[in-house]
Design a protein around this motif. Structure first.
Motif, PDB file in Angstrom:
ATOM      1  N   LYS A  15       0.858  -1.343   0.007  1.00 36.34           N
ATOM      2  CA  LYS A  15      -0.042  -0.079   0.037  1.00 36.34           C
ATOM      3  C   LYS A  15       0.866   1.195  -0.119  1.00 36.34           C
ATOM      4  CE  LYS A  15      -3.663   2.498   2.557  1.00 36.34           C
ATOM      5  NZ  LYS A  15      -4.661   2.319   3.632  1.00 36.34           N
ATOM      6  N   THR A  16       1.864   1.377   0.739  1.00 38.03           N
ATOM      7  CA  THR A  16       2.787   2.320   0.942  1.00 38.03           C
ATOM      8  C   THR A  16       3.854   2.387  -0.184  1.00 38.03           C
ATOM      9  OG1 THR A  16       4.395   1.322   2.468  1.00 38.03           O
ATOM     10  CG2 THR A  16       2.382   2.466   3.379  1.00 38.03           C
ATOM     11  N   GLY A  17       4.238   1.343  -0.672  1.00 40.19           N
ATOM     12  CA  GLY A  17       5.238   1.373  -1.531  1.00 40.19           C
ATOM     13  C   GLY A  17       6.687   1.394  -0.970  1.00 40.19           C
ATOM     14  N   LEU A  18       6.721   1.255   0.320  1.00 45.16           N
ATOM     15  CA  LEU A  18       7.719   1.390   1.119  1.00 45.16           C
ATOM     16  C   LEU A  18       8.714   0.121   0.951  1.00 45.16           C
ATOM     17  CD1 LEU A  18       6.610   2.786   4.505  1.00 45.16           C
ATOM     18  CD2 LEU A  18       8.379   3.914   2.840  1.00 45.16           C
ATOM     19  N   LEU A  19      10.030   0.467   0.625  1.00 46.69           N
ATOM     20  CA  LEU A  19      11.001  -0.686   0.514  1.00 46.69           C
ATOM     21  C   LEU A  19      10.451  -1.864  -0.677  1.00 46.69           C
ATOM     22  CD1 LEU A  19      12.303  -1.604   3.990  1.00 46.69           C
ATOM     23  CD2 LEU A  19      13.403   0.019   2.126  1.00 46.69           C
ATOM     24  N   MET A  20       9.839  -1.387  -1.720  1.00 47.33           N
ATOM     25  CA  MET A  20       9.374  -2.361  -2.700  1.00 47.33           C
ATOM     26  C   MET A  20      10.100  -1.596  -4.183  1.00 47.33           C
ATOM     27  SD  MET A  20       7.071  -4.083  -1.510  1.00 47.33           S
ATOM     28  CE  MET A  20       6.044  -4.640  -2.820  1.00 47.33           C
ATOM     29  N   GLU A  21      10.280  -2.662  -4.891  1.00 48.16           N
ATOM     30  CA  GLU A  21      10.468  -2.703  -6.360  1.00 48.16           C
ATOM     31  C   GLU A  21       9.649  -3.112  -7.231  1.00 48.16           C
ATOM     32  OE1 GLU A  21      14.370  -4.488  -6.646  1.00 48.16           O
ATOM     33  OE2 GLU A  21      15.491  -2.581  -5.641  1.00 48.16           O
ATOM     34  N   ASN A  22       8.592  -2.294  -7.767  1.00 51.37           N
ATOM     35  CA  ASN A  22       7.322  -2.586  -8.314  1.00 51.37           C
ATOM     36  C   ASN A  22       6.681  -3.306  -7.585  1.00 51.37           C
ATOM     37  OD1 ASN A  22       8.010  -1.401 -10.918  1.00 51.37           O
ATOM     38  ND2 ASN A  22       9.509  -3.424 -11.306  1.00 51.37           N
ATOM     39  N   ASP A  23       6.206  -4.584  -7.460  1.00 59.12           N
ATOM     40  CA  ASP A  23       5.398  -5.399  -6.594  1.00 59.12           C
ATOM     41  C   ASP A  23       6.077  -6.371  -5.958  1.00 59.12           C
ATOM     42  OD1 ASP A  23       6.038  -7.117  -8.621  1.00 59.12           O
ATOM     43  OD2 ASP A  23       3.941  -8.215  -8.714  1.00 59.12           O
ATOM     44  N   LYS A  24       7.460  -6.315  -5.660  1.00 56.92           N
ATOM     45  CA  LYS A  24       8.433  -7.092  -4.982  1.00 56.92           C
ATOM     46  C   LYS A  24       9.152  -6.325  -4.075  1.00 56.92           C
ATOM     47  CE  LYS A  24       7.600 -10.509  -7.839  1.00 56.92           C
ATOM     48  NZ  LYS A  24       6.833 -11.789  -7.651  1.00 56.92           N
ATOM     49  N   PRO A  25       9.471  -7.146  -2.731  1.00 57.46           N
ATOM     50  CA  PRO A  25      10.161  -6.346  -1.759  1.00 57.46           C
ATOM     51  C   PRO A  25      11.667  -6.169  -2.214  1.00 57.46           C
ATOM     52  CG  PRO A  25       9.868  -8.647  -1.124  1.00 57.46           C
ATOM     53  CD  PRO A  25       9.017  -8.494  -2.624  1.00 57.46           C
ATOM     54  N   VAL A  26      12.337  -5.165  -1.869  1.00 60.60           N
ATOM     55  CA  VAL A  26      13.753  -4.880  -2.292  1.00 60.60           C
ATOM     56  C   VAL A  26      14.537  -6.128  -1.236  1.00 60.60           C
ATOM     57  CG1 VAL A  26      13.495  -2.537  -2.771  1.00 60.60           C
ATOM     58  CG2 VAL A  26      13.985  -3.344  -0.266  1.00 60.60           C
ATOM     59  N   GLY A  27      15.649  -6.212  -2.149  1.00 62.22           N
ATOM     60  CA  GLY A  27      16.235  -7.129  -1.441  1.00 62.22           C
ATOM     61  C   GLY A  27      15.880  -8.761  -1.477  1.00 62.22           C
ATOM     62  N   GLY A  28      14.804  -8.948  -2.230  1.00 56.52           N
ATOM     63  CA  GLY A  28      13.957 -10.186  -2.443  1.00 56.52           C
ATOM     64  C   GLY A  28      13.514 -11.026  -1.173  1.00 56.52           C
TER      65      GLY A  28
END
Length: 517
Positions: free
Chosen positions: A163-176
């Motif tokens: 919802k917030t887009g925090l620590l996201m890259e598109n629809d995936k969490p950063v760092g996997g």
């Protein structure tokens, strides 16, 4: 000139962007801010907690007046003060003759119930607005919870990340990965020297409040000697910036560590400022994310911090309103032992508990592992009455409001809600405290010794807890291994644990009557 709209603002709503002001303008609005006795004494709050809120309220009133608003401020020592929100709203209606009252929903159930009565008692229209400072509106939380067998925070947290887009890259969490908790379990290290919190000078307003609290609440728990909480927006922002720069990089690694005498370590200590409205939680998370994106803080530290705010804080608030009013009386493990007196005095030979009570008394603060795995763990293992424990936590911490305190105590700490919130009780023996702290090395008790008068009491209490709750807890998947270990013990060994725990429990002295209310 038309009659104004009256906007009451409570002590945990000190935000210029509060929803009750969003569609108002200074020309036809009177803001009512009330210091009332009911709110200072419904539990016997820590002196520093009362001082924080009163000083912040008075500073906020000045901020609003500086922005052109009309503020009707009722002080605690006003001889005409009725002592209650309802009484002061009715008095303000007599003074100002408003055409209506507009208010942001309160954070606590008891205040909401009083506010619903206003619909009947007030002679003017009442409009209650949602608190938009939270990221997840309550209807959205109820929709998320509907039909789920397990209401686990991890799944909710992922929704908040999307919802917030925090620590996201598109629809995936950063760092996997969604969660870097495994990297955030560092224990204490010799020579670890966390930076000090920034100091805040006491201006005339704060000095006056400290004198009032010292006089009027002299018999309340806690000390004002170390009072250093931010009471203005500027001071809160200073505290925020100091955390992001000085402590966030190592926050993750050492967030679970405990060091005797190091009361704040690398923790933010921003929860009081967030919970009374001096800081915007989403803005804080975005600033923390920037620290990672610009290479100044590692991902595991930033993810752990953000998870506490948009994950845990939002989830706890939703669970509170979903489970009330029954949560206040929950006692799923049938725990009825009264709160021991050392929760107030700190007079115990258990060094971990003594230090955690000391920092609580001195600062109206202890960090989350001290609250959960020392103070809370003992209450769980010893079978302390949940309502006593909840009253204590609500009383002693500067950031404690019932919406955040009660679900943490009843659900996370005591498992009184029968597992609605947590997938297992957070029970641990002395080995956990030894691993995550330096308390045990100089403790009177021996953490390696399992039973007997010299053994760490947590060791026998752990098995005593599992044994007496076996019918309720043995089906929990995450407790399968401990129960298998218990059943493999000889009858003689099990009896030794039970007898050792019983002998210790008999030494506990109950707190004096009337300690909380």
């Amino acid at each position: 000139m038309p009659s104004p709209v009256l906007v009451p603002i409570f002590g945990d709503q000190l935000s210029p962007q509060i929803s009750s002001l969003a569609d108002r303008n200074p020309d036809d609005t009177v803001i009512l801010i009330m210091e009332v006795a009911d709110e200072t004494t419904y539990v016997r709050h820590h002196k520093a907690k009362i001082a924080l809120i009163l000083s912040a309220m008075r500073h906020f009133a000045g901020e609003l007046r500086g922005a052109g608003w009309t503020v009707d401020y009722v002080r605690l020592d006003d001889s005409r003060n009725t002592g209650s929100f309802t009484g002061e709203v009715l008095r303000a209606i007599e003074r100002h003759g408003p055409r209506g009252v507009q208010v942001t929903e309160p954070g606590e159930w008891r205040v909401r119930q009083a506010m619903e009565q206003w619909r009947i008692d007030l002679p003017v229209r009442l409009r209650i607005l949602p608190d938009t400072r939270f990221i997840c509106p309550l209807p959205d939380f109820y929709e998320w919870a509907a039909g789920r067998k397990e209401l686990r925070m991890e799944w909710f947290y992922r929704e908040m990340r999307r919802k917030t887009g925090l620590l996201m890259e598109n629809d995936k969490p950063v760092g996997g990965r969604w969660n870097f908790d495994a990297e955030n379990r560092g224990g204490p290290e010799a020579g670890l020297k966390p930076p000090a919190l920034p100091p805040f000078a006491h201006d005339a307003i704060t000095r006056e409040v400290l004198e009032l609290v010292s006089s009027r609440f002299a018999n309340h728990f806690g000390s004002l000697d170390n009072f250093n909480w931010p009471v203005t927006r500027a001071d809160a922002e200073k505290a925020r910036n100091a955390f992001l720069q000085d402590r966030l990089p190592l926050f993750g690694k050492y967030q679970d560590a405990m060091l005797a005498g190091e009361d704040f370590l690398f923790h933010a200590a921003l929860s009081p400022a967030i919970n009374i409205g001096l800081l915007d939680p989403l803005d804080l998370c975005r600033r923390a994310e920037t620290e990672w994106r610009e290479g100044r803080a590692p991902l595991e530290a930033v993810e752990g911090f953000i998870r506490q705010i948009i994950g845990w804080r939002e989830y706890i608030r939703g669970m509170y309103w979903l489970e009330m009013p029954g949560l206040a009386d929950a006692n799923g493990l049938d725990a009825h032992r009264p709160l021991p007196d050392f929760y107030w005095t700190g007079e115990t030979k258990m060094r971990c508990l003594a230090d955690c009570v000391r920092t609580t008394r001195d600062n109206a603060y202890a960090h989350h592992i001290q609250r959960l795995m020392v103070l809370g763990n003992f209450a769980l293992l010893a079978g302390i009455r949940p309502q006593d424990v909840a009253d204590w936590y609500l009383t002693v911490y500067a950031d404690a409001f019932e919406w955040v305190e009660l679900p943490n105590v009843a659900g996370m700490i005591l498992h009184a809600d029968k597992g609605r919130l947590a997938s297992k009780p957070y029970a641990a023996s002395g080995a956990y405290i030894d691993r995550m702290s330096n308390y045990c090395g100089s403790c009177t008790y021996k953490v390696k010794q399992k039973t007997g008068p010299e053994a760490c009491p947590f060791n026998a209490l752990y098995w005593h807890f599992l044994a007496r709750n076996e019918k309720k807890l043995s089906g929990y998947h995450r407790l399968a291994q401990p129960y298998a270990t218990w059943r493999r013990m000889s009858e003689e060994k099990r009896a030794e644990y039970i007898d050792s725990a019983d002998a210790f429990l008999k030494t506990l002295v109950p707190a004096k009557p009337g300690w909380a209310r």
